[in-house]
Design an enzyme around this catalytic site. Structure first.
Site, mmCIF file in Angstrom:
data_model
loop_
_atom_site.group_PDB
_atom_site.id
_atom_site.type_symbol
_atom_site.label_atom_id
_atom_site.label_comp_id
_atom_site.label_asym_id
_atom_site.label_seq_id
_atom_site.Cartn_x
_atom_site.Cartn_y
_atom_site.Cartn_z
ATOM 1 N N CYS A 364 0.802 -1.258 -0.071
ATOM 2 C CA CYS A 364 0.036 -0.019 0.110
ATOM 3 C C CYS A 364 0.859 1.155 -0.032
ATOM 4 C CB CYS A 364 -0.912 -0.036 1.307
ATOM 5 S SG CYS A 364 -2.108 -1.254 1.005
ATOM 6 N N GLU A 365 1.475 1.419 -1.011
ATOM 7 C CA GLU A 365 2.438 2.737 -1.168
ATOM 8 C C GLU A 365 2.389 2.907 -2.850
ATOM 9 O OE1 GLU A 365 4.486 4.412 0.751
ATOM 10 O OE2 GLU A 365 4.492 3.183 2.462
ATOM 11 N N TYR A 392 21.873 -6.333 -3.942
ATOM 12 C CA TYR A 392 20.846 -5.204 -3.513
ATOM 13 C C TYR A 392 19.503 -5.718 -3.711
ATOM 14 C CZ TYR A 392 25.399 -2.887 -3.179
ATOM 15 O OH TYR A 392 26.988 -2.796 -2.683
HETATM 16 N N1 LLP Z 1 32.813 -0.610 -0.437
HETATM 17 C C1 LLP Z 1 32.098 0.422 0.286
HETATM 18 C C2 LLP Z 1 32.468 1.154 1.096
HETATM 19 C C3 LLP Z 1 30.565 0.405 -0.132
HETATM 20 O O1 LLP Z 1 29.749 1.394 0.585
HETATM 21 C C4 LLP Z 1 30.224 -0.240 -1.028
HETATM 22 C C5 LLP Z 1 28.580 -0.142 -1.551
HETATM 23 C C6 LLP Z 1 30.967 -1.065 -2.036
HETATM 24 C C7 LLP Z 1 32.265 -1.149 -1.240
HETATM 25 C C8 LLP Z 1 30.365 -2.021 -2.864
HETATM 26 O O2 LLP Z 1 29.868 -1.248 -3.935
HETATM 27 P P1 LLP Z 1 29.389 -1.928 -5.403
HETATM 28 O O3 LLP Z 1 30.636 -2.771 -5.978
HETATM 29 O O4 LLP Z 1 28.566 -2.995 -5.038
HETATM 30 O O5 LLP Z 1 28.852 -0.838 -6.232
HETATM 31 N N2 LLP Z 1 21.736 -0.205 -2.683
HETATM 32 C C9 LLP Z 1 22.469 0.629 -3.724
HETATM 33 C C10 LLP Z 1 24.003 0.351 -3.962
HETATM 34 C C11 LLP Z 1 24.428 0.989 -2.438
HETATM 35 C C12 LLP Z 1 25.860 0.823 -2.345
HETATM 36 C C13 LLP Z 1 26.270 0.972 -1.051
HETATM 37 N N3 LLP Z 1 27.892 0.655 -0.926
HETATM 38 C C14 LLP Z 1 21.727 -0.145 -5.105
HETATM 39 O O6 LLP Z 1 20.912 -1.027 -5.003
HETATM 40 O O7 LLP Z 1 22.108 0.180 -6.267
#
Ligand code: LLP
Length: 441
Positions: A364-365, A392
């Site tokens: 419900c959003e 994610y």
């Molecule tokens: N290292 C640090 C310190 C981080 O904060 C992150 C992700 C990663 C590595 C890994 O990043 P990646 O390779 O996965 O891009 N929820 C969001 C993404 C948030 C990412 C947070 N930090 C989404 O669904 O797009």
């Protein structure tokens, strides 16, 4: 307007005569066996993505890959990566416990995060963590006192905020000075000077992470350049870095993005660090990457079923397809307006009329949508997959609207199908709650 079928299905998913498969397993059968919504992951895709990052560059240099646990923290996924030799990037004691439960080695773990509690710092040191990526001077001081109380020496790196625009969604940009993460160059220098004076701290590295879903090489190049200039200053202080951690953030193709390949990014980082070591005469530090999404993103799908269709007779209004997955299962569209390709798991029924559907969940959003304006021929009961949901997806799930979290299924390289998280039950949802007895009076 977009088409029903994505341009290309990420390997090893494939479409044959309208049916979606993963290495001989028909995904519609998975949906029937385990119900929907349901996450599925391909072991082969995870291993392939990891191996690409981990294999040596043309000069024979290789980086240490620390998988960012927040992207997908299922124990079986962590086990696959631990077994392949990965290290891990964690942001909480809970993530460290998961890594240990999956047989990961603590000395291959880096601990990031802007707000680690004293309890978490203590736990990490007791477990023999490889490196704590310190993000503030206050944390540095807290860590020194925890290490001193434990009579241990904390291995540290300071996360530098290089003030680089990663050109990604503002919510997942982390390397600008207006972001809460890391320390500016001047403060980081102060941190290293402080660390040098403290016998409970041992400098092992320097790190940065500028954001996520980055689709060009340039921001990585700029951040690495900044970090290396800073490493030269550290050399001037007498610091010999054991590693230089270039963070994560490599994007994947959800829609029409064309991110650099993992090889390009890795080779660029390795080359820049090697050139720096040669030109400064410093010992070549180990390059570390903290990749999450690029390892598991394309390996996962979210399976769902059409509950009902709500076409509108008003030409100005939208047609809604209500499915059994929702924002609590896959939050990325609601939170970042993210795109996930959408496909049928089976051949389209012959009489299905193509319409532009907004694919929404039952929550419900108004923000509970998973895909907008997709041209699909749908019937009630059709089975669907949201692509590239391995990162994610499940980890950002919640129980909003008292919806049990979906199961997670692992498609093994061998062709075996394993349930790696069962669907939550109503009992799971209320397990921690209690009605005080007098409220029944
Ligand atoms: N290292 C640090 C310190 C981080 O904060 C992150 C992700 C990663 C590595 C890994 O990043 P990646 O390779 O996965 O891009 N929820 C969001 C993404 C948030 C990412 C947070 N930090 C989404 O669904 O797009």
């Amino acid at each position: 307007m977009t088409t029903a079928r994505p341009q290309s299905l990420p390997w090893p998913y494939e479409a044959k005569e309208g049916w979606l498969y993963c290495q001989g397993v028909r995904l519609a059968d998975i949906a029937r066996q385990w119900g929907t919504p349901c996450y599925v992951y391909s072991e082969a895709a995870i291993l392939e993505a990891y191996a690409t990052l981990a294999r040596p560059d043309p000069e024979g240099r290789s980086a240490r890959i620390c998988f960012a646990v927040k992207a997908n923290s299922n124990l079986a996924v962590l086990r696959i990566l631990a077994r392949a030799g990965a290290g891990f990037d964690i942001v909480s004691a809970g993530e460290l416990r998961r890594v240990l439960a999956a047989g990961g080695h603590p000395e291959r773990v880096v601990f990031s995060g802007v707000g680690k509690s004293i309890h978490e710092l203590r736990y990490a040191l007791e477990q023999g963590i490889g490196c704590i990526n310190v993000e503030s001077l206050a944390e540095l001081d807290q860590l020194a006192s925890v290490a001193s109380s434990l009579k241990r020496i904390a291995p540290i790196s300071i996360r530098v905020n290089p003030d680089i625009d990663a050109q990604t969604h503002p919510y997942i940009s982390t390397g600008l000075k207006e972001n809460k993460f890391g320390l500016g160059i001047q403060d980081a220098l102060e941190g290293y000077k402080r660390a040098l004076k403290n016998r409970h701290l041992r400098v092992v590295g320097v790190d940065c992470h500028i954001g996520s879903q980055i689709t060009t090489l340039k921001p990585f190049q700029d951040a690495t350049q900044r970090l290396l200039l800073f490493a030269t200053d550290l050399h001037g202080l007498g610091i010999e870095l054991e590693h230089i951690d270039l963070g994560g953030g490599l994007g994947i193709c959800y829609h029409d993005e064309q991110p650099p390949s993992a090889d390009e990014l890795k080779n660029q980082g390795l080359q820049m660090v090697a050139n720096w070591a040669q030109s400064t005469g410093c010992k070549e530090p180990q390059v570390v990457f903290e990749m999450g999404r690029s390892i598991v993103g394309a390996a996962g799908l979210l399976l769902s079923q059409v509950l009902l269709l709500k076409p509108s007779s008003d030409p100005e209004a939208k047609h809604f397809a209500v499915v059994d997955a929702a924002m609590n299962d896959l939050m990325r569209p609601s939170l970042y307006q993210a795109w996930h390709d959408l496909m049928l798991l089976h051949p389209s029924q012959p009489k299905a009329e193509l319409r532009r559907w907004d694919v929404v969940g039952p929550v419900c959003e108004t923000g509970d949508w998973l895909a907008r304006d997709r041209s699909l021929g749908l019937f009630e009961g059709d089975l669907l997959a949201f692509a590239s949901a391995g990162a994610y997806g499940s980890t950002m799930g919640s129980n909003y609207n008292s919806r049990p979290r979906p199961p997670e299924v692992l498609l093994r390289e061998s062709g075996q199908v394993d349930l790696i998280r069962r669907r939550e039950t109503f009992e799971d949802l209320i397990e921690l709650e209690k009605i005080p007895r007098d409220l029944w009076d």
